[in-house]
Scaffold this motif. Structure first.
Motif, PDB file in Angstrom:
ATOM      1  N   GLN A   1       4.420   9.399  -6.592  1.00 10.11           N
ATOM      2  CA  GLN A   1       5.519  10.531  -6.523  1.00 10.11           C
ATOM      3  C   GLN A   1       6.255  11.795  -7.243  1.00 10.11           C
ATOM      4  N   PRO A   2       6.847  10.307  -7.928  1.00  7.79           N
ATOM      5  CA  PRO A   2       7.378   9.738  -7.997  1.00  7.79           C
ATOM      6  C   PRO A   2       9.049   8.865  -7.532  1.00  7.79           C
ATOM      7  N   ASP A   3       8.824   8.054  -6.769  1.00  6.42           N
ATOM      8  CA  ASP A   3      10.675   7.514  -5.815  1.00  6.42           C
ATOM      9  C   ASP A   3      10.958   6.375  -6.406  1.00  6.42           C
ATOM     10  N   LEU A   4      11.000   5.883  -6.886  1.00  4.52           N
ATOM     11  CA  LEU A   4      11.376   4.799  -7.076  1.00  4.52           C
ATOM     12  C   LEU A   4      12.519   3.857  -5.755  1.00  4.52           C
ATOM     13  N   GLY A   5      13.585   4.191  -5.702  1.00  9.88           N
ATOM     14  CA  GLY A   5      14.422   4.263  -4.840  1.00  9.88           C
ATOM     15  C   GLY A   5      13.547   3.896  -3.314  1.00  9.88           C
ATOM     16  N   THR A   6      13.340   4.653  -2.782  1.00 10.16           N
ATOM     17  CA  THR A   6      12.428   4.757  -1.292  1.00 10.16           C
ATOM     18  C   THR A   6      10.776   4.058  -2.068  1.00 10.16           C
ATOM     19  N   ALA A   7       9.947   3.881  -2.815  1.00 11.91           N
ATOM     20  CA  ALA A   7       9.208   2.103  -2.652  1.00 11.91           C
ATOM     21  C   ALA A   7      10.752   1.104  -2.502  1.00 11.91           C
ATOM     22  N   GLY A   8      11.307   1.409  -3.501  1.00 14.16           N
ATOM     23  CA  GLY A   8      12.365  -0.197  -3.128  1.00 14.16           C
ATOM     24  C   GLY A   8      12.840  -0.639  -1.956  1.00 14.16           C
TER      25      GLY A   8
ATOM     26  N   ALA B   1       0.501  -1.188  -0.114  1.00 13.84           N
ATOM     27  CA  ALA B   1       0.309  -0.009  -0.086  1.00 13.84           C
ATOM     28  C   ALA B   1       0.519   1.258   0.318  1.00 13.84           C
ATOM     29  N   PRO B   2       2.085   1.584   0.764  1.00 15.52           N
ATOM     30  CA  PRO B   2       2.231   2.522   1.134  1.00 15.52           C
ATOM     31  C   PRO B   2       3.509   2.421  -0.233  1.00 15.52           C
ATOM     32  N   ALA B   3       4.098   1.081  -0.443  1.00 18.74           N
ATOM     33  CA  ALA B   3       5.214   1.507  -2.134  1.00 18.74           C
ATOM     34  C   ALA B   3       4.688   1.823  -2.728  1.00 18.74           C
ATOM     35  N   ILE B   4       3.080   1.406  -3.759  1.00 10.50           N
ATOM     36  CA  ILE B   4       2.429   2.221  -4.285  1.00 10.50           C
ATOM     37  C   ILE B   4       2.591   3.628  -4.207  1.00 10.50           C
ATOM     38  N   LEU B   5       1.980   4.172  -3.300  1.00 10.24           N
ATOM     39  CA  LEU B   5       1.722   5.391  -3.239  1.00 10.24           C
ATOM     40  C   LEU B   5       3.543   6.345  -3.165  1.00 10.24           C
ATOM     41  N   VAL B   6       4.131   5.731  -2.538  1.00  8.60           N
ATOM     42  CA  VAL B   6       5.355   6.065  -3.093  1.00  8.60           C
ATOM     43  C   VAL B   6       5.749   6.217  -4.810  1.00  8.60           C
ATOM     44  N   LEU B   7       6.033   4.736  -5.420  1.00  9.86           N
ATOM     45  CA  LEU B   7       6.033   4.636  -6.731  1.00  9.86           C
ATOM     46  C   LEU B   7       5.372   6.183  -7.749  1.00  9.86           C
TER      47      LEU B   7
END
Length: 387
Positions: free
Chosen positions: A168-175, A160-166
């Motif tokens: 933003q976009p912020d691939l590094g933080t989602a990873g 759920a948070p990984a999708i929201l962070v993606l």
């Protein structure tokens, strides 16, 4: 313990404030001061020998963060267990606020302006996720962890948070959120064949996922493979970083003497690439000294986890330490060109309010697990006592 020992000894009194203060791991606190001091020095150098604008603000933030660390360390660990989900969903809500009304900076919408500083909820989510997963798996037996249906809820907590962070976009933080969550799954006892299955599915989905990446994200990956293709464009950051790293030699060019950083060839020298500036000015010796401090601090974290009497304490300390390790590893690997460039700060060194706050909260949670290492918590969070 003898059979004839009075029953009152089985349930010693609650830890007093004085006892908790004595239990605080002051060796780890000293390491945090040393690591942060390296950061102050590098930020002073990044500003060409000036405490402003970065070093003095970073020092103030560390002082405030240290108070927060000690405050978190003294909180009853059962309180953290009880309110772990609330902290998680509040942070998830903040990610939703970013989606609706977040501030845009450097091409991404990641921050909330709270007046005196900009808050980046995705950083706090890394710790909120550890708390939530530690609580979830604390209540499960090893056999229950092995059941597939037991993994649906924690998978939601991760993605759920990984999708929201993606977005933003912020691939590094989602990873990092996904990697941190995966580490908790492994530490909780999820079977290895499930990780292998997810890995195979993930690799097979790469061609599809590539189509959903933004152009700048694709460029970062292509630049990682061959940065020389665009030395003045997408490959500029990493090429300048490698030049600075190599020019430092064994003992460096000297404090305030880094040519790449002080002639402004090195980008983001006060944030993402601050380790490169350290290596240029202090050389391999200075870089290894900082790495040694990190190893000792993280080693404290893993040792504290092994000392914890409760599953929640073990998973919380292990998960938080692993998350902080990922910060260190990804940042240093990034500036060395071992992985694509992503916006991951170096804990306690890189300039940034939320990054400092996240690191200090993380170490506060680790020290909390040490202070309460003898507190036993039942599977349902009941029948708590001290050994």
């Amino acid at each position: 313990m003898s059979i004839g020992m009075p029953s009152s000894s089985l349930n010693p009194p609650e830890l007093t404030l004085g006892t908790k203060l004595q239990q605080i791991n002051w060796g780890l606190i000293l390491l945090l001061v040393l690591i942060s001091s390296v950061g102050f020095a590098m930020l002073y150098s990044a500003a060409n020998g000036s405490w402003t604008p970065w070093a003095v603000r970073q020092a103030i933030r560390f002082g405030i963060g240290l108070v927060i660390t000690l405050g978190i360390a003294l909180i009853d660990i059962r309180f953290l267990l009880r309110w772990a989900y609330l902290f998680y969903f509040i942070t998830l809500g903040l990610l939703g606020v970013v989606e609706i009304a977040g501030e845009i900076g450097m091409g991404a919408q990641r921050w909330i302006d709270v007046g005196f500083f900009r808050l980046q909820p995705s950083e706090l989510m890394k710790l909120a996720l550890v708390l939530a997963l530690a609580r979830y798996f604390h209540h499960l037996t090893f056999e229950e962890v092995g059941r597939i249906r037991s993994l649906f809820a924690p998978l939601f907590l991760v993605f759920a948070p990984a999708i929201l962070v993606l977005r933003q976009p912020d691939l590094g933080t989602a990873g990092m959120i996904i990697l941190g969550g995966g580490a908790i799954f492994f530490l909780a006892g999820v079977r290895m064949w499930k990780f292998i299955t997810v890995l195979v599915l993930g690799l097979s989905a790469i061609p599809v996922g590539w189509q959903f990446l933004h152009n700048y994200q694709k460029n970062r990956i292509l630049t990682f493979i061959n940065p020389e293709n665009d030395p003045l464009g997408a490959g500029y950051h990493i090429l300048q970083s490698k030049i600075a790293l190599g020019s430092g030699g064994l003992f460096g060019k000297g404090f305030l003497q880094g040519s790449q950083s002080h002639l402004n060839f090195l980008p983001e020298k006060q944030t993402d690439f601050i380790f490169t500036m350290l290596a240029e000015e202090m050389g391999l010796a200075g870089a290894m000294f900082l790495l040694l401090l990190y190893v000792l601090a993280l080693g404290y974290g893993f040792a504290i986890a092994l000392r914890s009497s409760s599953q929640f304490g073990r998973l919380l300390a292990l998960g938080t330490t692993t998350t902080l390790f990922l910060y260190v590893f990804i940042n240093i690997a990034m500036v060395m060109g071992l992985i694509p460039v992503v916006g991951v700060p170096l804990p306690l060194i890189s300039y940034g309010g939320t990054a400092m706050l996240t690191a200090m909260i993380g170490f506060g949670l680790i020290i909390n697990c040490y202070v309460h290492k003898d507190v036993e918590i039942g599977r349902q969070g009941l029948d708590d006592h001290h050994r």
